[in-house]
Structures are given as C-alpha cells and as structure tokens.
Design a protein around this motif. Structure first.
Motif, mmCIF file in Angstrom:
data_model
loop_
_atom_site.group_PDB
_atom_site.id
_atom_site.type_symbol
_atom_site.label_atom_id
_atom_site.label_comp_id
_atom_site.label_asym_id
_atom_site.label_seq_id
_atom_site.Cartn_x
_atom_site.Cartn_y
_atom_site.Cartn_z
ATOM 1 N N ARG A 42 0.831 -1.193 0.000
ATOM 2 C CA ARG A 42 0.000 0.000 0.000
ATOM 3 C C ARG A 42 0.874 1.254 0.000
ATOM 4 O O ARG A 42 1.992 1.249 0.501
ATOM 5 C CB ARG A 42 -0.937 -0.006 1.199
ATOM 6 C CG ARG A 42 -0.235 -0.018 2.537
ATOM 7 C CD ARG A 42 -1.220 -0.329 3.662
ATOM 8 N NE ARG A 42 -0.554 -0.286 4.966
ATOM 9 C CZ ARG A 42 -0.511 0.767 5.751
ATOM 10 N NH1 ARG A 42 -1.083 1.892 5.349
ATOM 11 N NH2 ARG A 42 0.088 0.729 6.921
ATOM 12 N N ILE A 43 0.325 2.333 -0.540
ATOM 13 C CA ILE A 43 1.112 3.549 -0.718
ATOM 14 C C ILE A 43 1.547 4.121 0.620
ATOM 15 O O ILE A 43 2.708 4.489 0.813
ATOM 16 C CB ILE A 43 0.297 4.583 -1.515
ATOM 17 C CG1 ILE A 43 0.112 4.100 -2.960
ATOM 18 C CG2 ILE A 43 0.995 5.938 -1.502
ATOM 19 C CD1 ILE A 43 -0.701 5.039 -3.809
ATOM 20 N N LEU A 44 0.629 4.207 1.585
ATOM 21 C CA LEU A 44 0.951 4.837 2.862
ATOM 22 C C LEU A 44 1.513 3.816 3.847
ATOM 23 O O LEU A 44 1.031 3.693 4.981
ATOM 24 C CB LEU A 44 -0.293 5.517 3.433
ATOM 25 C CG LEU A 44 -0.771 6.749 2.655
ATOM 26 C CD1 LEU A 44 -2.000 7.343 3.319
ATOM 27 C CD2 LEU A 44 0.340 7.798 2.588
ATOM 28 N N ASN A 45 2.555 3.091 3.417
ATOM 29 C CA ASN A 45 3.246 2.230 4.366
ATOM 30 C C ASN A 45 4.211 3.078 5.193
ATOM 31 O O ASN A 45 4.359 4.281 4.973
ATOM 32 C CB ASN A 45 3.969 1.087 3.644
ATOM 33 C CG ASN A 45 4.911 1.591 2.564
ATOM 34 O OD1 ASN A 45 5.554 2.627 2.713
ATOM 35 N ND2 ASN A 45 4.996 0.869 1.461
ATOM 36 N N ASN A 48 7.009 5.144 3.357
ATOM 37 C CA ASN A 48 6.463 6.282 2.619
ATOM 38 C C ASN A 48 5.941 7.369 3.556
ATOM 39 O O ASN A 48 6.013 8.561 3.240
ATOM 40 C CB ASN A 48 5.342 5.814 1.691
ATOM 41 C CG ASN A 48 5.868 4.990 0.535
ATOM 42 O OD1 ASN A 48 7.059 5.007 0.240
ATOM 43 N ND2 ASN A 48 4.993 4.249 -0.112
ATOM 44 N N GLN A 49 5.416 6.975 4.710
ATOM 45 C CA GLN A 49 4.997 7.966 5.699
ATOM 46 C C GLN A 49 6.202 8.760 6.208
ATOM 47 O O GLN A 49 6.108 9.967 6.452
ATOM 48 C CB GLN A 49 4.285 7.275 6.865
ATOM 49 C CG GLN A 49 2.918 6.709 6.508
ATOM 50 C CD GLN A 49 2.275 5.984 7.668
ATOM 51 O OE1 GLN A 49 2.732 6.079 8.808
ATOM 52 N NE2 GLN A 49 1.205 5.255 7.395
ATOM 53 N N THR A 51 8.882 9.373 4.449
ATOM 54 C CA THR A 51 9.232 10.284 3.356
ATOM 55 C C THR A 51 8.340 11.531 3.372
ATOM 56 O O THR A 51 8.825 12.659 3.221
ATOM 57 C CB THR A 51 9.090 9.562 2.001
ATOM 58 O OG1 THR A 51 9.939 8.415 1.987
ATOM 59 C CG2 THR A 51 9.470 10.485 0.859
ATOM 60 N N ILE A 52 7.034 11.330 3.551
ATOM 61 C CA ILE A 52 6.112 12.464 3.624
ATOM 62 C C ILE A 52 6.428 13.333 4.846
ATOM 63 O O ILE A 52 6.370 14.571 4.787
ATOM 64 C CB ILE A 52 4.655 11.966 3.663
ATOM 65 C CG1 ILE A 52 4.311 11.241 2.360
ATOM 66 C CG2 ILE A 52 3.686 13.118 3.898
ATOM 67 C CD1 ILE A 52 2.962 10.553 2.366
ATOM 68 N N ASP A 98 14.074 5.686 5.756
ATOM 69 C CA ASP A 98 12.957 5.183 4.937
ATOM 70 C C ASP A 98 13.421 4.152 3.918
ATOM 71 O O ASP A 98 12.768 3.129 3.707
ATOM 72 C CB ASP A 98 12.197 6.332 4.274
ATOM 73 C CG ASP A 98 13.090 7.196 3.407
ATOM 74 O OD1 ASP A 98 14.289 6.891 3.264
ATOM 75 O OD2 ASP A 98 12.603 8.219 2.880
ATOM 76 N N SER A 109 7.962 0.414 -3.246
ATOM 77 C CA SER A 109 6.776 0.759 -4.013
ATOM 78 C C SER A 109 7.125 1.807 -5.057
ATOM 79 O O SER A 109 8.144 2.502 -4.943
ATOM 80 C CB SER A 109 5.664 1.289 -3.093
ATOM 81 O OG SER A 109 6.077 2.489 -2.462
ATOM 82 N N PHE A 111 5.473 4.530 -5.616
ATOM 83 C CA PHE A 111 5.330 5.848 -4.990
ATOM 84 C C PHE A 111 6.608 6.237 -4.257
ATOM 85 O O PHE A 111 7.105 7.359 -4.386
ATOM 86 C CB PHE A 111 4.153 5.847 -4.023
ATOM 87 C CG PHE A 111 4.011 7.132 -3.238
ATOM 88 C CD1 PHE A 111 3.371 8.230 -3.802
ATOM 89 C CD2 PHE A 111 4.528 7.244 -1.957
ATOM 90 C CE1 PHE A 111 3.246 9.413 -3.090
ATOM 91 C CE2 PHE A 111 4.403 8.426 -1.234
ATOM 92 C CZ PHE A 111 3.761 9.506 -1.810
ATOM 93 N N GLY A 112 7.144 5.316 -3.465
ATOM 94 C CA GLY A 112 8.362 5.603 -2.722
ATOM 95 C C GLY A 112 9.554 5.855 -3.623
ATOM 96 O O GLY A 112 10.382 6.734 -3.351
#
Length: 202
Positions: A42-45, A48-49, A51-52, A98, A109, A111-112
């Motif tokens: 999933r995108i919000l693993n 990735n969180q 990174t955000i 990350d 992912s 996204f990441g």
C-alpha cells in the motif's frame, strides 16, 4: 468386452489430463496474483509515511529560514536556528531510514521510488537556496550547481527508465547526499558563531 474397458480408460485419462490442464493456469494465475500483491504494498506504508514526514519537516525549516532572511528573528534568533538545525538533522536521518526500512521489510513501491528523490531535492536544494543570503559560507553559485546537477540526473533517469533500463541511486549519489547533509549543519554553526560575534561587538 476388453476393448470396451480399454476405450473407457482412455477416455477417463483424457478427461483427467484436460482437467489438469485447466486447473494449472488457474493455480499459476493465483500464485502470480499473490506475488504481485506482495511486490506492490500500500502507498501509505511506514517508509512512505517517513518520506512524507521529511517533506513536512522541510516546510517548517524553510519557514524559519525565510523569516530569518527578513530579519524577523532578532529577539530569539539562536533559539530558532537551533530548532531549525535539529529539524534538519532529523529530516536528514529519515532519508536513510525510509530506504533502509523499505528494503528490510520488502515495502518497495512505485510511490516511494518516485517520491523519495523528489523530497530529497526539495529538502537539500531549498535549504541551500535559503541559506545563501544569511550564510557567507555558501556562495550563490553552489545552489546553482546543485540544482543543475539534479535536473540533469532526473532527466537521465527518466530517459533510461523510459527504455526499461534501471537507474537506481549508486554509492556516489549516497555520498553526495551525505556530504550535503553535513555541509548545511556546518553552515548553521557558522550562522550561530557569526551571531555571537555580532553580539560581542555590540
């Protein structure tokens, strides 16, 4: 009678082989689906969180530096610079964290892979640009060289990956990020030292 039994056995053998032929692709398709699910988390693993979160920390750092550029931190300038420095070190640490967690937990992912280098560019280039005005250690040409290099590398990465060729971050890229992550805190230290000297003169 023996001939009838032989033909019946042949028919049953063909039916079983036909059923096996039908079930094999279904099993293969199912296993491929499971493999694709494991390779596309999933995108919000968690990586990735992180990174955000680094992007949000960058925004806070930029706000502090912009306010400092307009000489609005005179009363508590060292305090705010210390806060900005701590946030920068924390954000720089998340850049290594990350990627490490994504590889360790198999959470790589798309996204990441796209977001991480973009956030790094915003984080580093923005810090250098905003420190030019107040820090004499950073000449104006330094951010120009860094930003030009980032544009060239991004263009080359897009060109090669568009043709199916991998273009991951090599050891030189990681060394570059490490050196930049050290240079900016040194610049913060120079800002604080310059502020202290100015106070002594006054």
């Amino acid at each position: 009678m023996p001939e009838v039994e032989s033909s019946s056995d042949t028919a049953m053998t063909e039916t079983n082989s036909h059923n096996v032929g039908l079930s094999a692709p279904e099993e293969t398709k199912s296993s491929r689906g499971d493999a694709q699910t494991s390779k596309n988390p999933r995108i919000l693993n968690i990586p990735n969180q992180i990174t955000i979160g680094r992007l949000l920390l960058s925004v806070v750092i930029f706000v502090i530096l912009v306010i400092d550029n307009y000489k609005l931190l005179d009363a508590n300038r060292n305090l705010w610079l210390n806060i900005s420095l701590v946030l920068f070190v924390l954000a720089a640490a998340t850049d290594f964290l990350d990627g490490y967690l994504a590889r360790k937990w198999n959470m790589l992912s798309s996204f990441g892979r796209i977001a991480d280098p973009i956030v790094d560019k915003v984080f580093i280039c923005g810090s250098f640009v905003l420190l030019v005005k107040t820090c004499t250690l950073i000449a104006p040409w330094i951010p120009v060289v860094i930003i030009t290099r980032e544009f060239l590398v991004s263009g080359l990465r897009g060109f090669l990956e568009g043709r199916g060729l991998p273009f991951g971050a090599g050891s030189m890229g990681k060394l570059k990020m490490l050196s930049q992550s050290i240079t900016i805190p040194v610049s913060y230290t120079h800002l604080r030292a310059h502020e202290t000297e100015a106070d002594l003169v006054c």
